[in-house]
Motif scaffolding. Structure first.
Motif, PDB file in Angstrom:
ATOM      1  N   ARG A   4       0.832  -1.202   0.000  1.00 40.84           N
ATOM      2  CA  ARG A   4       0.000   0.000   0.000  1.00 40.84           C
ATOM      3  C   ARG A   4       0.871   1.258   0.000  1.00 40.84           C
ATOM      4  NH1 ARG A   4      -3.295   2.406   4.757  1.00 40.84           N
ATOM      5  NH2 ARG A   4      -4.659   3.829   3.638  1.00 40.84           N
ATOM      6  N   ALA A   5       1.882   1.280   0.843  1.00 34.36           N
ATOM      7  CA  ALA A   5       2.783   2.436   0.912  1.00 34.36           C
ATOM      8  C   ALA A   5       3.563   2.600  -0.388  1.00 34.36           C
ATOM      9  CB  ALA A   5       3.731   2.310   2.091  1.00 34.36           C
ATOM     10  N   ALA A   6       3.987   1.500  -0.959  1.00 32.58           N
ATOM     11  CA  ALA A   6       4.733   1.561  -2.220  1.00 32.58           C
ATOM     12  C   ALA A   6       3.854   2.090  -3.350  1.00 32.58           C
ATOM     13  CB  ALA A   6       5.287   0.183  -2.577  1.00 32.58           C
ATOM     14  N   TYR A   7       2.634   1.572  -3.447  1.00 28.63           N
ATOM     15  CA  TYR A   7       1.709   2.062  -4.465  1.00 28.63           C
ATOM     16  C   TYR A   7       1.420   3.547  -4.270  1.00 28.63           C
ATOM     17  CZ  TYR A   7       0.474  -2.506  -6.428  1.00 28.63           C
ATOM     18  OH  TYR A   7       0.497  -3.708  -7.064  1.00 28.63           O
ATOM     19  N   PHE A   8       1.201   3.927  -3.010  1.00 30.57           N
ATOM     20  CA  PHE A   8       0.896   5.323  -2.720  1.00 30.57           C
ATOM     21  C   PHE A   8       2.055   6.220  -3.145  1.00 30.57           C
ATOM     22  CE2 PHE A   8       0.445   9.127  -0.134  1.00 30.57           C
ATOM     23  CZ  PHE A   8      -0.886   9.422  -0.343  1.00 30.57           C
ATOM     24  N   GLY A   9       3.278   5.801  -2.869  1.00 26.29           N
ATOM     25  CA  GLY A   9       4.451   6.576  -3.264  1.00 26.29           C
ATOM     26  C   GLY A   9       4.571   6.707  -4.772  1.00 26.29           C
ATOM     27  N   VAL A  10       4.334   5.619  -5.476  1.00 30.91           N
ATOM     28  CA  VAL A  10       4.422   5.639  -6.938  1.00 30.91           C
ATOM     29  C   VAL A  10       3.356   6.568  -7.525  1.00 30.91           C
ATOM     30  CG1 VAL A  10       4.055   4.238  -9.016  1.00 30.91           C
ATOM     31  CG2 VAL A  10       5.499   3.373  -7.172  1.00 30.91           C
ATOM     32  N   PHE A  11       2.127   6.452  -7.036  1.00 30.34           N
ATOM     33  CA  PHE A  11       1.056   7.292  -7.577  1.00 30.34           C
ATOM     34  C   PHE A  11       1.220   8.759  -7.193  1.00 30.34           C
ATOM     35  CE2 PHE A  11      -1.210   3.181  -8.071  1.00 30.34           C
ATOM     36  CZ  PHE A  11      -1.405   3.269  -9.436  1.00 30.34           C
ATOM     37  N   THR A  12       1.764   9.016  -6.009  1.00 33.35           N
ATOM     38  CA  THR A  12       2.049  10.402  -5.624  1.00 33.35           C
ATOM     39  C   THR A  12       3.108  10.992  -6.550  1.00 33.35           C
ATOM     40  OG1 THR A  12       1.506   9.940  -3.312  1.00 33.35           O
ATOM     41  CG2 THR A  12       2.812  11.915  -3.747  1.00 33.35           C
ATOM     42  N   ALA A  13       4.161  10.225  -6.792  1.00 36.48           N
ATOM     43  CA  ALA A  13       5.216  10.690  -7.700  1.00 36.48           C
ATOM     44  C   ALA A  13       4.660  10.922  -9.100  1.00 36.48           C
ATOM     45  CB  ALA A  13       6.362   9.683  -7.737  1.00 36.48           C
ATOM     46  N   LEU A  14       3.829  10.021  -9.574  1.00 36.92           N
ATOM     47  CA  LEU A  14       3.238  10.167 -10.901  1.00 36.92           C
ATOM     48  C   LEU A  14       2.360  11.414 -10.974  1.00 36.92           C
ATOM     49  CD1 LEU A  14       2.937   8.924 -13.715  1.00 36.92           C
ATOM     50  CD2 LEU A  14       1.063   7.536 -12.815  1.00 36.92           C
ATOM     51  N   ALA A  15       1.549  11.656  -9.951  1.00 32.68           N
ATOM     52  CA  ALA A  15       0.700  12.851  -9.930  1.00 32.68           C
ATOM     53  C   ALA A  15       1.551  14.127  -9.903  1.00 32.68           C
ATOM     54  CB  ALA A  15      -0.244  12.803  -8.724  1.00 32.68           C
ATOM     55  N   LEU A  16       2.655  14.102  -9.164  1.00 35.17           N
ATOM     56  CA  LEU A  16       3.551  15.266  -9.129  1.00 35.17           C
ATOM     57  C   LEU A  16       4.228  15.484 -10.474  1.00 35.17           C
ATOM     58  CD1 LEU A  16       5.211  15.046  -5.614  1.00 35.17           C
ATOM     59  CD2 LEU A  16       3.807  16.907  -6.513  1.00 35.17           C
ATOM     60  N   ILE A  17       4.613  14.412 -11.126  1.00 33.70           N
ATOM     61  CA  ILE A  17       5.213  14.524 -12.461  1.00 33.70           C
ATOM     62  C   ILE A  17       4.207  15.141 -13.428  1.00 33.70           C
ATOM     63  CG2 ILE A  17       6.021  13.196 -14.458  1.00 33.70           C
ATOM     64  CD1 ILE A  17       7.319  11.264 -12.358  1.00 33.70           C
ATOM     65  N   PHE A  18       2.957  14.663 -13.376  1.00 30.65           N
ATOM     66  CA  PHE A  18       1.923  15.235 -14.243  1.00 30.65           C
ATOM     67  C   PHE A  18       1.686  16.713 -13.926  1.00 30.65           C
ATOM     68  CE2 PHE A  18      -0.360  10.955 -15.215  1.00 30.65           C
ATOM     69  CZ  PHE A  18       0.574  10.692 -16.196  1.00 30.65           C
ATOM     70  N   SER A  19       1.742  17.069 -12.643  1.00 25.21           N
ATOM     71  CA  SER A  19       1.601  18.481 -12.263  1.00 25.21           C
ATOM     72  C   SER A  19       2.728  19.312 -12.855  1.00 25.21           C
ATOM     73  CB  SER A  19       1.608  18.631 -10.742  1.00 25.21           C
ATOM     74  OG  SER A  19       0.471  18.051 -10.178  1.00 25.21           O
ATOM     75  N   TYR A  20       3.933  18.771 -12.813  1.00 23.81           N
ATOM     76  CA  TYR A  20       5.082  19.487 -13.365  1.00 23.81           C
ATOM     77  C   TYR A  20       4.973  19.611 -14.885  1.00 23.81           C
ATOM     78  CZ  TYR A  20       9.796  20.665 -14.788  1.00 23.81           C
ATOM     79  OH  TYR A  20      10.874  21.268 -15.375  1.00 23.81           O
ATOM     80  N   VAL A  21       4.629  18.518 -15.542  1.00 24.26           N
ATOM     81  CA  VAL A  21       4.492  18.531 -17.004  1.00 24.26           C
ATOM     82  C   VAL A  21       3.454  19.576 -17.409  1.00 24.26           C
ATOM     83  CG1 VAL A  21       3.647  17.184 -18.979  1.00 24.26           C
ATOM     84  CG2 VAL A  21       5.298  16.173 -17.396  1.00 24.26           C
ATOM     85  N   GLU A  22       2.401  19.677 -16.640  1.00 26.51           N
ATOM     86  CA  GLU A  22       1.351  20.643 -16.961  1.00 26.51           C
ATOM     87  C   GLU A  22       1.852  22.085 -16.878  1.00 26.51           C
ATOM     88  OE1 GLU A  22      -3.223  20.110 -16.582  1.00 26.51           O
ATOM     89  OE2 GLU A  22      -2.350  20.494 -14.611  1.00 26.51           O
ATOM     90  N   THR A  23       2.816  22.352 -15.999  1.00 23.11           N
ATOM     91  CA  THR A  23       3.375  23.706 -15.932  1.00 23.11           C
ATOM     92  C   THR A  23       4.213  24.013 -17.163  1.00 23.11           C
ATOM     93  OG1 THR A  23       5.393  23.063 -14.737  1.00 23.11           O
ATOM     94  CG2 THR A  23       3.456  23.650 -13.400  1.00 23.11           C
TER      95      THR A  23
END
Length: 167
Positions: A4-23
């Motif tokens: 659960r923690a590993a999945y959460f970390g991966v999805f958090t990182a992915l969401a942050l990457i998408f946030s950055y790409v959007e900028t």
């Protein structure tokens, strides 16, 4: 439990990457602050693959981190208002079996813009920013539809991959 923690970390990182790409993407919808909402792709997928609690935690963590890294306190305030209202509306519409992933995402996109507009009215102490509502509804409809289509395709490909907490 440790997955659960590993999945959460991966999805958090992915969401942050998408946030950055959007900028980095200079998409101008002609509406101040309107964006595609790429990070919401991750939120929709988590909402469908786990539950609303996981999506809420991921959304809040992503908004705060992205706000501090790429934005400011006001961006956190606006994003949090939009994100919380959006997730609440998506959770309710998802429970109604009459909505597809695209419909749930559109409801989320529209409500996200409404949540941000409400905060804008409070911050600037005037209801006149409400004149943006028709344009924001159209933007939410379009961006929510795009994110919904992509989410649906990703969910098809993740169909046989269980995530912790999946029901």
């Amino acid at each position: 439990m440790r997955n659960r923690a590993a999945y959460f970390g991966v999805f958090t990182a992915l969401a942050l990457i998408f946030s950055y790409v959007e900028t980095l993407i200079p998409i101008n919808f002609g509406i101040p602050g309107a964006k595609l909402g790429l990070a919401n792709l991750v939120i929709v997928i988590i909402l469908y693959k786990t539950d609303w609690r996981e999506a809420l935690l991921l959304s809040a963590v992503r908004i705060v981190l992205a706000g501090f890294i790429f934005g400011n306190l006001f961006s956190i305030l606006y994003s949090m208002a939009g994100g919380l209202l959006s997730l609440a509306v998506m959770t309710v519409t998802k429970r109604n079996k009459g909505f597809s992933v695209i419909g749930v995402s559109i409801a989320g996109g529209v409500s996200h813009n409404i949540g941000q507009l409400i905060v804008a009215m409070i911050v600037v102490h005037t209801y006149q920013v409400g004149y943006y509502l028709p344009m924001l509804l159209i933007a939410g409809l379009l961006t929510g539809g795009i994110i919904g289509i992509i989410s649906g395709e990703v969910l098809k490909r993740l169909k046989n991959i269980p995530l912790t907490g999946q029901k």
